[in-house]
Design a protein around this motif. Structure first.
Motif, PDB file in Angstrom:
ATOM      1  N   TRP A 254       0.794  -1.224   0.000  1.00  0.00           N
ATOM      2  CA  TRP A 254       0.000   0.000   0.000  1.00  0.00           C
ATOM      3  C   TRP A 254       0.828   1.278   0.000  1.00  0.00           C
ATOM      4  N   ALA A 255       2.124   1.210   0.232  1.00  0.00           N
ATOM      5  CA  ALA A 255       2.912   2.432   0.404  1.00  0.00           C
ATOM      6  C   ALA A 255       2.969   3.278  -0.859  1.00  0.00           C
ATOM      7  N   SER A 256       2.913   2.664  -2.025  1.00  0.00           N
ATOM      8  CA  SER A 256       3.065   3.414  -3.280  1.00  0.00           C
ATOM      9  C   SER A 256       1.782   4.087  -3.742  1.00  0.00           C
ATOM     10  N   ASN A 257       0.671   3.861  -3.070  1.00  0.00           N
ATOM     11  CA  ASN A 257      -0.604   4.457  -3.475  1.00  0.00           C
ATOM     12  C   ASN A 257      -0.831   5.739  -2.675  1.00  0.00           C
ATOM     13  N   PRO A 258      -0.928   6.902  -3.321  1.00  0.00           N
ATOM     14  CA  PRO A 258      -1.106   8.157  -2.571  1.00  0.00           C
ATOM     15  C   PRO A 258      -2.452   8.261  -1.875  1.00  0.00           C
ATOM     16  N   LYS A 259      -3.431   7.410  -2.229  1.00  0.00           N
ATOM     17  CA  LYS A 259      -4.732   7.447  -1.564  1.00  0.00           C
ATOM     18  C   LYS A 259      -4.690   6.809  -0.173  1.00  0.00           C
ATOM     19  N   ASN A 260      -3.704   5.963   0.071  1.00  0.00           N
ATOM     20  CA  ASN A 260      -3.635   5.217   1.332  1.00  0.00           C
ATOM     21  C   ASN A 260      -2.952   6.040   2.416  1.00  0.00           C
ATOM     22  N   SER A 261      -3.118   5.583   3.656  1.00  0.00           N
ATOM     23  CA  SER A 261      -2.498   6.229   4.817  1.00  0.00           C
ATOM     24  C   SER A 261      -1.882   5.152   5.702  1.00  0.00           C
ATOM     25  N   ILE A 262      -0.754   5.499   6.308  1.00  0.00           N
ATOM     26  CA  ILE A 262      -0.060   4.624   7.247  1.00  0.00           C
ATOM     27  C   ILE A 262      -0.036   5.341   8.592  1.00  0.00           C
ATOM     28  N   ILE A 263      -0.701   4.775   9.603  1.00  0.00           N
ATOM     29  CA  ILE A 263      -0.772   5.369  10.937  1.00  0.00           C
ATOM     30  C   ILE A 263       0.106   4.551  11.868  1.00  0.00           C
ATOM     31  N   LEU A 264       1.035   5.209  12.531  1.00  0.00           N
ATOM     32  CA  LEU A 264       1.967   4.557  13.450  1.00  0.00           C
ATOM     33  C   LEU A 264       1.584   4.950  14.866  1.00  0.00           C
ATOM     34  N   ALA A 265       1.209   3.948  15.677  1.00  0.00           N
ATOM     35  CA  ALA A 265       0.697   4.206  17.027  1.00  0.00           C
ATOM     36  C   ALA A 265       1.788   4.192  18.079  1.00  0.00           C
ATOM     37  N   ASP A 266       2.976   3.682  17.754  1.00  0.00           N
ATOM     38  CA  ASP A 266       4.060   3.585  18.731  1.00  0.00           C
ATOM     39  C   ASP A 266       5.304   4.292  18.209  1.00  0.00           C
ATOM     40  N   ARG A 267       6.059   4.872  19.133  1.00  0.00           N
ATOM     41  CA  ARG A 267       7.363   5.430  18.791  1.00  0.00           C
ATOM     42  C   ARG A 267       8.397   4.336  19.052  1.00  0.00           C
TER      43      ARG A 267
ATOM     44  N   SER B 164       7.724 -25.342  -0.565  1.00  0.00           N
ATOM     45  CA  SER B 164       8.055 -23.939  -0.825  1.00  0.00           C
ATOM     46  C   SER B 164       9.440 -23.640  -0.279  1.00  0.00           C
ATOM     47  N   LYS B 165       9.886 -22.435  -0.555  1.00  0.00           N
ATOM     48  CA  LYS B 165      11.199 -21.985  -0.101  1.00  0.00           C
ATOM     49  C   LYS B 165      11.118 -20.504   0.244  1.00  0.00           C
ATOM     50  N   CYS B 166      12.060 -20.023   1.029  1.00  0.00           N
ATOM     51  CA  CYS B 166      12.127 -18.616   1.426  1.00  0.00           C
ATOM     52  C   CYS B 166      13.163 -17.891   0.565  1.00  0.00           C
ATOM     53  N   VAL B 167      12.762 -16.762   0.012  1.00  0.00           N
ATOM     54  CA  VAL B 167      13.663 -15.961  -0.815  1.00  0.00           C
ATOM     55  C   VAL B 167      13.808 -14.590  -0.172  1.00  0.00           C
ATOM     56  N   GLU B 168      14.907 -13.929  -0.442  1.00  0.00           N
ATOM     57  CA  GLU B 168      15.209 -12.613   0.117  1.00  0.00           C
ATOM     58  C   GLU B 168      15.810 -11.748  -0.975  1.00  0.00           C
ATOM     59  N   PHE B 169      15.267 -10.545  -1.137  1.00  0.00           N
ATOM     60  CA  PHE B 169      15.761  -9.639  -2.165  1.00  0.00           C
ATOM     61  C   PHE B 169      15.505  -8.201  -1.734  1.00  0.00           C
ATOM     62  N   GLU B 170      16.226  -7.277  -2.337  1.00  0.00           N
ATOM     63  CA  GLU B 170      16.060  -5.857  -2.053  1.00  0.00           C
ATOM     64  C   GLU B 170      15.083  -5.241  -3.046  1.00  0.00           C
ATOM     65  N   GLN B 171      14.296  -4.285  -2.547  1.00  0.00           N
ATOM     66  CA  GLN B 171      13.285  -3.640  -3.389  1.00  0.00           C
ATOM     67  C   GLN B 171      13.205  -2.167  -3.026  1.00  0.00           C
ATOM     68  N   ASN B 172      13.222  -1.332  -4.051  1.00  0.00           N
ATOM     69  CA  ASN B 172      13.060   0.115  -3.865  1.00  0.00           C
ATOM     70  C   ASN B 172      11.573   0.446  -3.916  1.00  0.00           C
ATOM     71  N   ILE B 173      11.077   1.077  -2.853  1.00  0.00           N
ATOM     72  CA  ILE B 173       9.658   1.398  -2.747  1.00  0.00           C
ATOM     73  C   ILE B 173       9.527   2.910  -2.581  1.00  0.00           C
ATOM     74  N   TYR B 174       8.647   3.491  -3.371  1.00  0.00           N
ATOM     75  CA  TYR B 174       8.357   4.909  -3.250  1.00  0.00           C
ATOM     76  C   TYR B 174       7.195   5.085  -2.275  1.00  0.00           C
ATOM     77  N   VAL B 175       7.442   5.809  -1.201  1.00  0.00           N
ATOM     78  CA  VAL B 175       6.426   6.013  -0.164  1.00  0.00           C
ATOM     79  C   VAL B 175       5.580   7.208  -0.554  1.00  0.00           C
ATOM     80  N   ALA B 176       4.453   6.923  -1.190  1.00  0.00           N
ATOM     81  CA  ALA B 176       3.527   7.985  -1.581  1.00  0.00           C
ATOM     82  C   ALA B 176       2.362   8.106  -0.613  1.00  0.00           C
ATOM     83  N   ALA B 177       2.135   7.095   0.211  1.00  0.00           N
ATOM     84  CA  ALA B 177       1.039   7.141   1.177  1.00  0.00           C
ATOM     85  C   ALA B 177       1.324   8.175   2.265  1.00  0.00           C
ATOM     86  N   LYS B 178       0.271   8.629   2.904  1.00  0.00           N
ATOM     87  CA  LYS B 178       0.390   9.620   3.957  1.00  0.00           C
ATOM     88  C   LYS B 178       0.862   8.942   5.247  1.00  0.00           C
TER      89      LYS B 178
END
Length: 482
Positions: free
Chosen positions: A107-120, A256-270
């Motif tokens: 959801w981070a790349s969608n500007p319509k979405n919001s991310i609320i963080l309740a803890d510091r 199944s198997k576990c894979v690990e990779f790096e990904q660049n994400i643009y944070v457009a959500a509020k």
């Protein structure tokens, strides 16, 4: 609340990163009150609680949230079935793992979405980075996923599993009890044969008894498909059933198997941070310290500025010892740090006047402390002084009585915790008219009163008379006077 409304009205989704079980219950209760309010207009949107133990959390807290309108999910398949827009409370709060990290990546790349963080959260976590730096930027994340095996890996996996089953069947002793061996063991007259079956199974001669061996799985006895009745279903039902089964398949149940990779994400959500940690600010912390009045106060896990402010405040307004230790510093907080064994002499005990109290006996003594060696009672031979000095362990402190001219004046001690309600009953038994009004005990038509001030001292006031001294004698009888 404003962030929720603005995001949902533009058909966006809201992620609230919370803990698994704790303050999240209060947050869910608060949100449910908004959802139940018809004037808010939030009832048309979905409110979801997504953790691995969401059902268990609600079960244990059922007395508080059994009436809530939120939906419980414990995997991503359940979440995908909930219609959008929706508000999701997902764990963990630091966005380092769990469902909250998966949903953030989606959801981070969608500007319509919001991310609320309740803890510091702690420094170095993704949530703390979003709080300090905000959004509208690219961030590099390490994504860990479980994916099905491809064709070549699946073939290797099946070969390993078949090899393992073959090895287990050779080791398993129950494999020799198969139906084929039982048929071979039955001779012409349904008795055991002497020599022919020695290679199959070593057993003593006995009449044949064949016990049916039932195989059990994780959910009970394994049923054979040929023993079950098959019902015919329409093609439409079959398609719906297969589609539902495909959706509900868990990757943990498949190879199944576990894979690990790096990904660049643009944070457009509020990105919104709310103070819902339950921590005390400086003013409330000062009020708590003043109310408790501790003997020892230790200040840890605070920044230097806040720690110094509370330290200076406690030094001025408290009589307690205040410590602000460094990392790795050890403190000795033992209140009885100097304890010694003291011997009471016979001359002192003969002058002690013990008085009984509910939990024992008390006495006030006037004595002086002397250091006496245990070797003082040993007589020297030929007046020869011993070469070795007595050790500290061989020394003993003694209390010896003071002489009359050394004893100074002192205040009388009254020992007891008086309650005015109990003292009123004693006065009534002694035919003293009295009444208790607003924390004051009035006697003899309000000519004598007994009260307890804020510091706990018992005060008696009134007209000097025979009744006054009579009440005073009854009051003194309630204390142990030393």
């Amino acid at each position: 609340m404003t962030c929720l409304l603005t995001t949902l009205r533009v058909k966006g989704n809201v992620l609230i990163a919370v803990d698994t079980a704790g303050r999240v219950l209060e947050l869910m209760n608060m949100l449910d009150q908004f959802w139940c309010n018809k004037e808010s207009g939030l009832g048309v949107y979905s409110l979801v609680f997504l953790t691995n133990v969401s059902y268990n959390t609600v079960e244990f807290a059922k007395s508080q949230i059994e009436w809530m309108t939120l939906k419980l999910c414990h995997n991503m398949n359940d979440l995908n079935k909930v219609s959008e827009p929706k508000v999701v409370l997902a764990s963990n709060g630091d966005l380092e793992s769990g469902f909250s990290r998966e949903i953030f990546i989606m959801w981070a790349s969608n500007p319509k979405n919001s991310i609320i963080l309740a803890d510091r959260t702690a420094p170095g976590t993704l949530a703390r980075d979003l709080i300090d730096e905000g959004g509208d930027r690219y961030i590099k994340l390490i994504v860990k996923k479980r994916v099905p095996l491809d064709d070549n890996e699946l073939v290797e996996y099946n070969i390993k599993q078949n090899t393992k089953k073959m090895e287990d069947s050779k080791i398993d002793p129950e494999s020799s009890d198969s139906e084929d061996e039982q048929e071979a063991m039955r001779g012409k007259h349904d008795l055991l044969v002497d020599d022919d079956l020695s290679s199959l199974k070593k057993s003593s001669k006995k009449f044949p008894y064949y016990e049916e061996k039932l195989k059990f799985g994780h959910y009970g006895e394994i049923m054979k498909q040929k023993d079950c009745i098959k019902f015919e279903t329409t093609s439409g039902d079959k398609q719906n059933k297969t589609s539902d089964e495909d959706e509900e398949v868990d990757l943990c149940d498949l190879p199944s198997k576990c894979v690990e990779f790096e990904q660049n994400i643009y944070v457009a959500a509020k990105i919104v941070q709310i103070d819902f940690e339950g921590r005390s600010d400086r003013d409330s912390l000062k009020q708590v310290v003043l109310a408790i009045k501790p003997k020892h106060l230790i200040l840890i896990r605070g920044n230097p500025y806040s720690t110094k402010a509370v330290y200076n405040f406690a030094k001025v307004f408290l009589d307690s010892k205040v410590f602000s230790p460094r990392i790795g510093q050890c403190l000795n907080l033992t209140s009885e740090s100097y304890i010694y064994q003291v011997h009471l002499t016979d001359s002192l005990l003969s002058t002690v006047n013990l008085k009984k109290v509910p939990n024992g006996e008390l006495a006030y003594i006037n004595a002086k402390l002397k250091l006496k060696s245990c070797n003082d009672d040993i007589m020297d031979i030929d007046n020869v002084v011993p070469k070795k000095m007595p050790k500290i362990d061989d020394q003993m402190f003694t209390l010896e009585p003071l002489s009359d001219h050394e004893i100074g004046p002192r205040k009388t001690l009254f020992i007891n915790h008086l309650k005015l309600s109990d003292f009123k009953q004693i006065l009534c038994k002694n035919n003293v008219p009295c009444e208790l009004s607003k924390g004051v005990l009035w006697c003899f038509n309000r000519t004598v009163c007994v009260r307890i001030n804020s510091s706990g001292k018992v005060l008696m006031e009134g007209v000097i008379s025979r009744q006054y001294y009579h009440i005073r004698s009854l009051l003194y009888s309630q204390f142990v006077i030393i």
